[in-house]
Enzyme design. Structure first.
Site, PDB file in Angstrom:
ATOM      1  N   ASP A 106      18.942 -50.990 -20.327  1.00 20.89           N
ATOM      2  CA  ASP A 106      18.048 -51.306 -19.214  1.00 20.89           C
ATOM      3  C   ASP A 106      18.483 -50.664 -17.911  1.00 20.89           C
ATOM      4  O   ASP A 106      17.655 -50.231 -17.118  1.00 20.89           O
ATOM      5  CB  ASP A 106      17.932 -52.830 -19.059  1.00 20.89           C
ATOM      6  N   ARG A 111      10.369 -51.954 -18.141  1.00 14.61           N
ATOM      7  CA  ARG A 111      11.291 -51.512 -17.092  1.00 14.61           C
ATOM      8  C   ARG A 111      10.679 -50.525 -16.103  1.00 14.61           C
ATOM      9  O   ARG A 111      10.900 -50.636 -14.899  1.00 14.61           O
ATOM     10  CB  ARG A 111      12.555 -50.913 -17.717  1.00 14.61           C
TER      11      ARG A 111
END
Lengths: 411, 411, 411, 411
Positions: C134, C105
């Site tokens: 996320d 990420r």
């Protein structure tokens, strides 16, 4: 005396950490007579406040060759490469002790090993006793820097176990014994630019207050000026660089802070601590400039260090302090912690204003071009949208979620 | 004002943490008008030094039923079950702050939830703002103790975002506005038996010294007595039990220490700290008795706590302090740390002697029937075989082994 | 649909993390219609194993200007600058999870912010939901790299909260809906060069075994070859550089290990983990090459890392893993830990031999020019004086001293 | 042989940890001849899988009085009071080793000291060598439990430094030497209910694979059944209580898991580890049942342990493991950590389902009446308001605030 043949190893040349005082003079002679080896003396100026040239003369009198007498002024290296890096960590042993003795030992060992290499010596020797931490610090550092070096620790080996035996030995070997060393000293001290420590004898009962005559680096707070004094210290990348706006080298800065601390009675500590060798001991420390510096460094970190970095440092600091106390300066884990700490200091620059008064030392202001403190965000007044108070509701809700799930289980 | 229909949830009865002051009186009325719900008030004596009975009268005036007015003296519970357990940990937030505000919040929440259960309320409300830590502490505790409780935080919801709006609302609703509350207060405070904190407005520039008028719990060290005062504190199993030999309950002891600290100007702290909500803030704390107590506790631990326990405590303390600061008193990880800490305190009993002088507070002696300090072992004199100095050689050799192997690699 | 005027902020240009799939295509269109802003697409090849060019075509069909379509092969950067540094730490989240999603990420956010700067965008957008980790990882990274960036998280904003609503929206806007996306997917996945994760739906009961069809990156161990395979991995300064003696770039090496892991059924993990947002979730991870690499790295550290460094790393690793899991890659405390970890890796070079067999992966040999393992010291045979067993007596005596003092107290 | 007068201390009666094998039989005789003291033998059944009665007969033959021969079955105490508490911590030394040898030593020392008290012995003796960890573990435990006990470690004292010398001594003293002990053993082992360890000789080159004949507790995974086996383990308050639904005592459960592990080739570990005495050694461990149990315990914790508790445990575990490895079971800091860990286990109850297959061991399901996993909260489907996704926005915003302030500084 004892039989040289019983010594574990044949030594050719030894570098002795030599102060010029009675004890290390006896050691010098003992090394010559017991080990029959050549002795090289090393005397360091770490800011302990004593003349070093007399040590040269004494060494010469005991037959040390001029090229084997090393006298070094290590004050700047001491503060720049040892004290300041340690201060970046805000290290306190057992919550209170600024590690003034511990931090000097690795530097002395480093020079001992360097000199040993230079003169081709196969051993180093020190005057630390077998009950203390210093033997550990000296030797761990020496072994780390030269794994093949031999270390002689006379206090663990010889039979001069009483003061009388020591003085007899001195007299037998024409070592002058100063009058004040004839009797038992009421306590023993170690000093350098960072601190003076005292322990033993009159300090051995931890219920008894430290007698006034033990203090040598600070006035009694009761005798300090009746008016507070305000100073500023400037930091750059985590290290002090100026006092009251005047740029100073590391050792100069620490010396100047020592003068201020002495005057205002700052930095006295009466401590019972846990030695690495397993016992508790009671000591008295005077760290006048170091105490001011330590608090000032925390002050500048308050506005320049991110919370994540600051809290990680706080969690690592006890371990870091323990490593230094135990003598592991030259160990990989100390270096790893130092790498982490140093990484955090890139923006620790700015000015701290402090008030010194009768033993007390207070941060009263701090400013920095790198400040993370945002009046705009924190203000009680209208913040022009810098912070949306409604965000707090979600923040709390998600932080509470796991606690609520727990509560539902118990419920 | 705003439309009740927009409120997220229908509330029937809410328990409000009510001080009787202007702000919480406005909140009380606002809850009645906005939520149209029944309000229960809870006013706690945590030693903040204010009369509580006026709060009863004010609540009655605003239509609260007598059986819905709760006024509790929580001082002993506060010190015994919150302050003392925290002190066992030697907890300092960011190295300096004794957590005086943080430690009071979970107790208030605990009583709010207990009262909510008692009166059948479905919500609790508090007067903390949306920028601070207290909202988090109140709410995390409340949710942990009752996962289904609703929490109303008016400062995050309403549109009374200026002082003027607040006062207008008060006047519209016949809430008396004291003269000194008409203007903006130059700073805001929180107080309990452990400390008084001040923040905001005149304190918002961290370079500006805290003005003298902000202090309320301690004399200026310059104005403290010219003679030091010596006291003793007795500890049993980690908790203070007597002052100068006189047995005292927890709250009585802390109150007496507060008086001593006040007189000698002890416990002032000017701090820029990192809030859990992500910003830095500057506060001024006065923790007179707590500062003395904290140092005394360290003093008694010095002779009664084993090194392994002491160092583990020092490593855990920053995390423990962070948990309390962030509001996680009722979280499993705080309880786990408490279990570890409490386990260490079984033998932390004895007496500490302290010197108080012009802002300074010094441990000068400690003794204990459980002492681990052994003069026999540590002495510079002959120890009659209590310690064999030759053991140190092997100790050092094996501690050095890994460093020597490292050195050989580099060599 | 909803009223643009209600959007909190006016957006001019937004960079969207765009996969080309149905969900991010709907987001693309929704951003155009809801925010009325120009959309820039960014599609990254992180080794997820999908063609990227179709994403270009789809973006063009939806009116994105060619110069606003970014397709980057980030595989080498991903492994070199994110996966390998993390592997140096031996990081495992909650003891087991190799952080395959978490570590990707921050790189995606880094490119989003770079592209935003390049094209003058004022916002970024992502397709992560409001319940997961996320969103946090994307946004913390984005804010850290550009504090003024605006972030749009459609899943938290829009009213397309059911699959049907999403598909209706797609059809209304001429977005092609693949047949297999019409129904509910039985689970959702994320993939990159390090791992594939699966969660949701059929995995939501943690008592039910993960169905076979969920696995996509590894054969079932039962179906793996009946013969073990032996491989070697070479490391230099903590990073893998060769497989079976053949030098490889980071991404090439990881891809090759993935093939081996796939074949032998290595790296499957069925886990219930704690999300940063406060809930527990059950996931299935396949990390074939990463599992082999992780164990091999531990293997080479066993002979090249000093105990002090190794143990410090082990103590820091859970915190480091938590930081990456929670999205704090670009936080100072992660960088501090990285500095410490990287410092330890200077001599972590050598070769590890491994056995792969039916889901198992075993270190069976390791050698290094930097080895700290000394057969001479450890041997049961005569060690020619490399180690003096009598040193152990002193070592134990001093380690025991504090315990004996404790025992005497209790005695 | 050597002169008794040189022994450091006069011993009257010594309790010897006696296996009945050649080495401890030689020690027994050596104690009689060298120290001229009465010998008491203690032989423990820790599940090592050997008959103990022959030890009684051998001791009698060497003149030990019947009332001085102690043979105890400690299997239940071992698992209940040592193995299980350690397993609660998920302790792994250096990330991999389940501490099978380390955890047995404190129990043996405990019984040695108990017996010494019972029979009025002033010393204990053990057969551990001077290079290993076991001497440290035995002796630290002994000193902690009786600070005045004397410890005799023949391997550090005597001159039987070669196999030949040992066998000569045996023959001189009519100690039978089994044929297979005449030559050098190709490796040495230690075994108990938790594991078998092997080290030395053929294992000394860490690049060479462990030869097949070294393994004794597990089949080679290649020879394990071709079909996986599924089992369940039930836990109550952190400890295993049943296998496949059948209630079992701690030792019975571990023994049953050992059988399963043996059959499926589970729990082999080839490790180079760092000994407390400063060197690296290479060992091979077989921990069949312990490996299954360890993973199962993590599995049940996944659904029953709060994140805060779980992460704190993960951070404390390396330290806890190091303490046990180094021999500090009876140290206050181990007990403090145990208190914290045990506090966390109150709700760690439920059932774990596992798959065993050719060396692999996988958690495939877990359920608990105390589960904290909430399908309702985590679901991808409509959660009926259990979680408000909009809360995530605020959560992220406040977590990002400090990073944004940092970014603005750099910006």
């Amino acid at each position: 005396m004892s039989d040289q043949a019983k010594r574990p190893e044949k030594i050719n040349k030894v570098v002795l950490a030599y102060s010029g005082g009675l004890d290390t003079s006896v050691i010098l002679k003992w090394l010559q007579t017991e080990y029959g080896c050549e002795v090289v003396t090393f005397t360091a100026d770490l800011g302990q406040g004593e003349e070093l040239e007399p040590a040269r003369h004494k060494a010469e009198l005991m037959g040390i060759k001029p090229e084997h007498i090393f006298i070094d002024d290590l004050r700047e290296e001491f503060v720049r490469d040892f004290v300041f890096p340690m201060m970046r960590a805000n290290a306190l042993y057992e919550g209170l002790y600024l590690l003034g003795t511990s931090i000097a030992r690795p530097l002395i060992s480093k020079r001992l090993i360097e000199i040993a290499k230079e003169v081709g010596a196969d051993a180093v020797a020190h005057g630390a006793t077998g009950k203390g931490n210093d033997q550990v610090r000296f030797e761990l550092s020496a072994y780390a820097l030269n794994p093949d070096i031999k270390v002689i620790a006379p206090w663990r080996e010889w039979d001069l176990t009483s003061r009388t035996a020591l003085i007899n030995f001195a007299e037998q070997h024409q070592i002058p014994v100063p009058k004040d060393k004839r009797g038992e000293s009421p306590f023993s001290t170690d000093a350098n630019l960072l601190h003076t420590s005292s322990e033993g004898k009159v300090l051995e009962d931890p219920w008894e207050e430290v007698p006034d005559y033990v203090y040598s680096r600070t006035v009694n707070p009761e005798d300090a000026p009746d008016e507070p004094e305000f100073i500023t210290i400037d930091f750059e990348k985590g290290d002090g660089v100026a006092l009251n706006g005047e740029a100073m080298s590391p050792a100069t800065l620490l010396a100047a802070l020592n003068e201020l601390g002495r005057k205002h009675g700052i930095g006295r500590l009466d401590l019972v601590e846990n030695r690495f060798v397993g016992m508790k001991s009671r000591g008295m420390y005077e760290t006048p400039g170091g105490t001011i510096y330590h608090l000032a460094h925390r002050g500048i970190e308050q506005i320049t260090l991110d919370r994540g970095a600051a809290h990680l440092k706080d969690e690592l600091a006890p371990r870091y302090a323990e490593l230094i106390y135990n003598g592991f300066w030259f160990a990989p884990e100390r270096e790893m912690l130092q790498a982490a700490i140093d990484h955090s200091q890139a923006n620790v620059s700015g000015t701290v204003r402090m008030k010194l008064y009768k033993g007390g030392c207070y941060v009263v202001g701090r400013k920095s071009p790198n400040t993370l403190y945002s009046e705009k965000v924190v203000t009680f007044e209208d913040d022009a949208g810098a912070y949306d108070q409604r965000d707090a509701a979600g923040f709390i809700k998600l932080n509470a979620l796991r606690l609520r799930l727990l509560g539902q289980r118990h419920g």
